[in-house]
Motif scaffolding. Structure first.
Motif, short mmCIF file in Angstrom:
data_model
loop_
_atom_site.label_atom_id
_atom_site.label_comp_id
_atom_site.label_asym_id
_atom_site.label_seq_id
_atom_site.Cartn_x
_atom_site.Cartn_y
_atom_site.Cartn_z
N ALA A 42 1.05 -1.61 0.24
CA ALA A 42 0.23 -0.04 0.51
C ALA A 42 0.69 1.44 0.41
CB ALA A 42 -0.67 -0.19 1.22
N GLY A 43 2.32 1.53 0.92
CA GLY A 43 2.72 2.57 0.96
C GLY A 43 3.13 2.46 -0.73
N ALA A 44 3.51 1.56 -1.05
CA ALA A 44 4.09 1.59 -2.79
C ALA A 44 3.29 2.22 -3.21
CB ALA A 44 4.78 0.01 -2.46
N SER A 45 2.32 1.88 -3.38
CA SER A 45 0.86 2.72 -4.66
C SER A 45 1.53 3.56 -4.05
CB SER A 45 0.14 1.05 -3.94
OG SER A 45 -0.08 0.17 -4.46
N ALA A 46 0.76 3.92 -2.77
CA ALA A 46 0.44 5.42 -3.09
C ALA A 46 1.54 6.39 -2.74
CB ALA A 46 0.31 6.07 -0.82
N THR A 47 3.18 5.84 -3.04
CA THR A 47 4.09 6.62 -3.60
C THR A 47 4.22 6.91 -4.72
OG1 THR A 47 5.65 5.74 -1.58
CG2 THR A 47 6.60 6.28 -3.48
N LEU A 48 3.54 6.00 -5.56
CA LEU A 48 4.03 5.39 -7.14
C LEU A 48 3.14 6.92 -7.26
CD1 LEU A 48 4.64 1.92 -8.08
CD2 LEU A 48 5.54 3.90 -8.07
N VAL A 49 1.82 6.89 -6.96
CA VAL A 49 0.66 8.06 -7.11
C VAL A 49 1.09 9.30 -7.02
CG1 VAL A 49 -1.26 8.64 -6.42
CG2 VAL A 49 -1.38 6.50 -6.88
N VAL A 50 1.99 9.42 -6.01
CA VAL A 50 2.38 11.02 -5.65
C VAL A 50 3.17 11.10 -6.79
CG1 VAL A 50 3.60 11.95 -4.03
CG2 VAL A 50 2.18 10.72 -2.91
N VAL A 79 -1.91 23.78 -6.84
CA VAL A 79 -3.21 23.14 -6.54
C VAL A 79 -3.68 21.90 -7.22
CG1 VAL A 79 -5.83 23.17 -5.66
CG2 VAL A 79 -4.18 25.00 -5.96
N TRP A 80 -3.74 21.05 -8.48
CA TRP A 80 -4.45 20.91 -9.00
C TRP A 80 -3.10 19.29 -8.56
CZ3 TRP A 80 -1.65 17.64 -12.99
CH2 TRP A 80 -1.95 16.48 -13.05
N ALA A 81 -2.18 19.56 -8.89
CA ALA A 81 -0.75 18.24 -8.62
C ALA A 81 -0.73 18.21 -7.15
CB ALA A 81 0.71 18.57 -9.07
N GLY A 82 -0.70 18.50 -6.36
CA GLY A 82 -0.79 18.45 -4.71
C GLY A 82 -1.81 18.22 -4.55
N GLY A 83 -2.81 18.69 -4.79
CA GLY A 83 -4.63 18.26 -4.65
C GLY A 83 -4.72 17.14 -4.80
N PHE A 84 -4.62 16.22 -6.09
CA PHE A 84 -4.87 14.40 -6.95
C PHE A 84 -3.91 13.88 -6.02
CE2 PHE A 84 -8.05 17.43 -9.68
CZ PHE A 84 -9.07 16.22 -9.43
N CYS A 88 -5.92 11.16 -4.01
CA CYS A 88 -5.63 9.42 -4.54
C CYS A 88 -4.69 8.99 -3.76
CB CYS A 88 -4.96 9.61 -5.90
SG CYS A 88 -6.00 10.23 -7.44
N ALA A 89 -3.56 9.50 -2.83
CA ALA A 89 -2.88 8.67 -2.17
C ALA A 89 -3.62 8.73 -0.19
CB ALA A 89 -1.52 9.56 -1.30
N VAL A 90 -4.37 9.24 -0.19
CA VAL A 90 -4.93 8.83 0.63
C VAL A 90 -6.46 8.05 0.25
CG1 VAL A 90 -7.15 9.84 2.37
CG2 VAL A 90 -5.16 11.30 1.91
N LEU A 91 -6.62 7.68 -0.95
CA LEU A 91 -7.69 6.06 -1.06
C LEU A 91 -7.31 4.95 -1.80
CD1 LEU A 91 -9.79 8.16 -4.60
CD2 LEU A 91 -10.46 7.58 -1.89
N VAL A 92 -5.70 5.16 -2.08
CA VAL A 92 -4.74 3.96 -2.18
C VAL A 92 -4.46 3.67 -1.14
CG1 VAL A 92 -2.64 3.23 -2.65
CG2 VAL A 92 -3.78 4.48 -4.64
N LEU A 93 -4.12 4.38 -0.03
CA LEU A 93 -4.24 3.73 1.64
C LEU A 93 -4.84 3.00 2.67
CD1 LEU A 93 -1.34 6.45 2.69
CD2 LEU A 93 -0.94 4.29 2.26
#
Length: 94
Positions: A42-50, A79-84, A88-93
């Protein structure tokens, strides 16, 4: 296709950015192919999204020249890059 002048050079900042994007892309491919490391899946997936959104921001800033655009457009990109990326990272985690 237009010919480049003999003295045409790619700016150093663009060369550095291209090299950094290549390294980051290779790292994300390695992590995404089953080598999550200390983060777990899960952490790797969130990292990949960010990292993906960070790459999108960098491409927008330098290659699409948003960095020299009006302040509102630069803010919208940030805002677009940081917000999304955060959403997305929260959703992945979860």
């Amino acid at each position: 296709m237009p010919e480049l002048a003999a003295d045409a050079r790619v700016p150093r900042s663009v060369r550095v950015l291209c090299a950094a994007l290549i390294v980051v892309t290779a790292t994300t491919v390695w992590v995404g192919s089953g080598h999550p490391g200390a983060f777990g899946a899960a952490g790797a997936s969130a990292t990949l999204v960010v990292v993906g959104f960070a790459k999108a921001w960098a491409i927008g800033w330098w290659f699409m020249e948003v960095g020299s655009a009006p302040r509102v457009l630069r803010g919208l990109l940030a805002v677009w890059a940081g917000g999304f990326a955060t959403a997305c990272a929260v959703l992945v985690l979860r």
